[in-house]
Enzyme design. Sequence first.
Site: not given
Length: 878
Positions: A49, A76, A167
């Site tokens: 991310s 992401h 996540d």
Amino acid sequence: MPRVSSRRKPKSTSVYKRAGRKAQKPAVAASMARRGPAGRFYVVGLGASAGGLEALRAFFAAVPSKSGAAFVVIQHLAPAHRSRMVELLATHTTVPVSQIEDGVTIQPDHVYVIPPGRWVKIFHGRLFLSAPENRAPILPIDYFFRSLAEDRGELAIGIALSGTGSDATMGVRAIKEAGGTVMVQDEGSAKFSAMPDSAGATGLADYVLPPAEMARELLLFIRHPLVAHAKDAAFKVGETTMQKIVSLIREQTGIDFTSYKQSTVTRRIQRRIGIAQLANPEDYLEFLEQSPPEAAMLGRDLLINVTRFFRDGEVFDVLRGEVLPALLKRAATRKALRIWVPGCATGEEAYSIAMLVQELVTARGEKWDVKIFATDVDKVSIEYAGRGPYPKSIAADVGPELLARFFVQEGSALRICPEIRKHVVFARHNILRDPPFTKVDLISCRNLLIYLRADSQRKVMALLHLALRPGGYLLLGTSEAIGDRDNVFETVNAKMRIFQKRGDSSPQIEDAISGVPTAAGALDGGRGSASRERVPRTRNGRKKIWETISARLMAEFGTTCLVLNERYEILHSFGQPQRFLTVRPGRASLNVLRLAPRALSLALSGALRRAAKEQQTVGYSRVPLPGRGRGRTVDLKVEPLAAESDESRAMLVFLQEPQAARAAAKSHQFNPSSESIRRIADLEGELERTKEKLQATTEDEETTHQELQAANEELLAGNEELQSSNEELESVNEELTTLNTEYQQKISELIVSNNDLENVLRTSDVATIFLDAALCLRRFTPAVTGIIPLRPHDVGRPLANFAHPLIAAIAEDLPRVAAGGEAVVRTVETVHGVWYLMRITSYRRQGSSDCGLVVNILDVSALRRAETNSEERKLSGK
């Protein structure tokens, strides 16, 4: 003294953090260039991310073009922005990089990058794209990792790199459950450590390393001969070596894995040998002896403590729609449910069932006493489950309604609410050794039996049958079965593995669990739960013979003996108790005070209280008895059981008729009136003390309640403010992270553009001077130094400070052009025959006003001489 292994030891207590590598054994070193069989290769999922670009670059820079593995990058990404990840990674690796296309067949030695606004899953070796699910937050890493675990199993490798949020946490659990490998970026090298820290907090990471070292360790692992050829090699562990390894695990964790399937233990040992980069089980045993943390890690691998909320949704649909409503109907009179979840791991299964029960009970508008006993052999998992902090990624499994109702947000985690937590009791419990819970309505024992040997499975099934009430339900995993217990279990749903107990325990069941103590709850004191050995059948037979002889002797001499516990309940009886005790109508009870006649009950009550208080024998003579024959009496004696007995608070009660009894020493003539008065006085004193204690307790509780209510209101207000601020900060943080990434990219582009400009100016033959708004030197080309003696340290000085004919010639034009005037072009002769063309223009910037000047200087001496010669020829021709 044990020999010190030459193998490199892990620096961390839970995972490997390696800084170097010592020489491998020949068998290991010679296999480094090998690859697995065709069509069988590892697939590596990399989740990243914020700050993940740097980590990905460092990782792939250390990956060779022929690694034998395929790599899938899940990041992401903003759906509305075009991703440049392919171009950015391609410049840092020799492995081909491409964006994922729907349905592409994955190939080794290739990097696949997720496109913006899409989710990716792998199925039968192909990558499929889909739109993000609307009901859950964007969690593409967990989504892919789960599919990777299902599709590749032991060939799945999950890597959690820099990023925010949680996540990848649920995804690494799925990969670990499938037998795969987990890597996590260490905190020191991660730009944003929240995501790798959350994944590492599960305790399932095999490696915690910087990205560059992670790539090197990954290659060593997948090229290890016992890993690359795991399915082909006939890997075996000797019986002696296996016993020593299991013994070391037990010393470190307190858990005995003897009952586990040999194949399961062997596979886990084989994988740990590959991670430790050793050659054979004997070397690994030596490594275990020198490294207790490795024994703990192997134990964690064997436990496989992974689960999730509402795992296998179809099973919970059947529970919600059929099983639980049937249980509530059966237990409607008692308004109580007892549920047992053995092997609960981190508690998700128990909490899922608790939420379903709470929903159904609330819908009925009733109050039920619901107890869910969640047990596991792993202390770490039980402690985690008791605290109940789960990552926000559980929203992928828990519906939004349940999430809003039964969870409370605390920082970056979600905690189970007190409404559910109070129904669940967590305890450390070994189902093969500790007594089972009893009178249970539902048992959910999923994916536990598949790891046990056949004999252990039969024992567990017998214990589960004993624990259930008649008509209770048993829920097993999708790969488990009841075996030869179809005579005591009725199949309710074969596909979902739901069974119902046919009746009470049969002799077959009780024989299977003979010697195992039972208890209504293993949490009450735990006496004799863990380590009691089975009583041999011969010893049980002798005990029954002596009990028979004792009973015959008591009956022969007219003496009746009762053994009572601390609640005055009859544990055992000898002689003829039916002569003195009768069963009364109503609810059955073994309390001797309820079974004895009124006068005898009064005498018994007083004697029992005095014997317990004074710890000495108390007796009464000629206690009247109702029934046939007037003047019928009985002598009684109450004696505390010896303190060294297991039942230290038990009592012995002897009853015998006077004509059949010897004169009892220390016996007092029973007087009902005086005994009643004494009993009433004792009860009144006890009642008065109880009332005083109750009053004081009530006052304390009221004060405490008021204080707690005020504190709760303050906490609620503060929590709302903090939650609002946290949401705003998270939003701002995500925006700043996005902007930061864009700015970093812009800076990279500017650096490239600046380098291009520098090269253009360096190689240009045109003399050019750049001035800022204050007419100071900003930059000049090397060609200028051949005309005007400027040096690099002159940058920043006003141009008017330099004494040169060219500068003097344009000194008046500079301010005028800088003020917005038109461009000026003129020729200037510095010395005889040397002419320069001076062009002064504004320095223009896109989207803003002019700022500074650009002065171009061209040597036009040759052109000037040519013009002069041409004019002279024209004049001479005339």
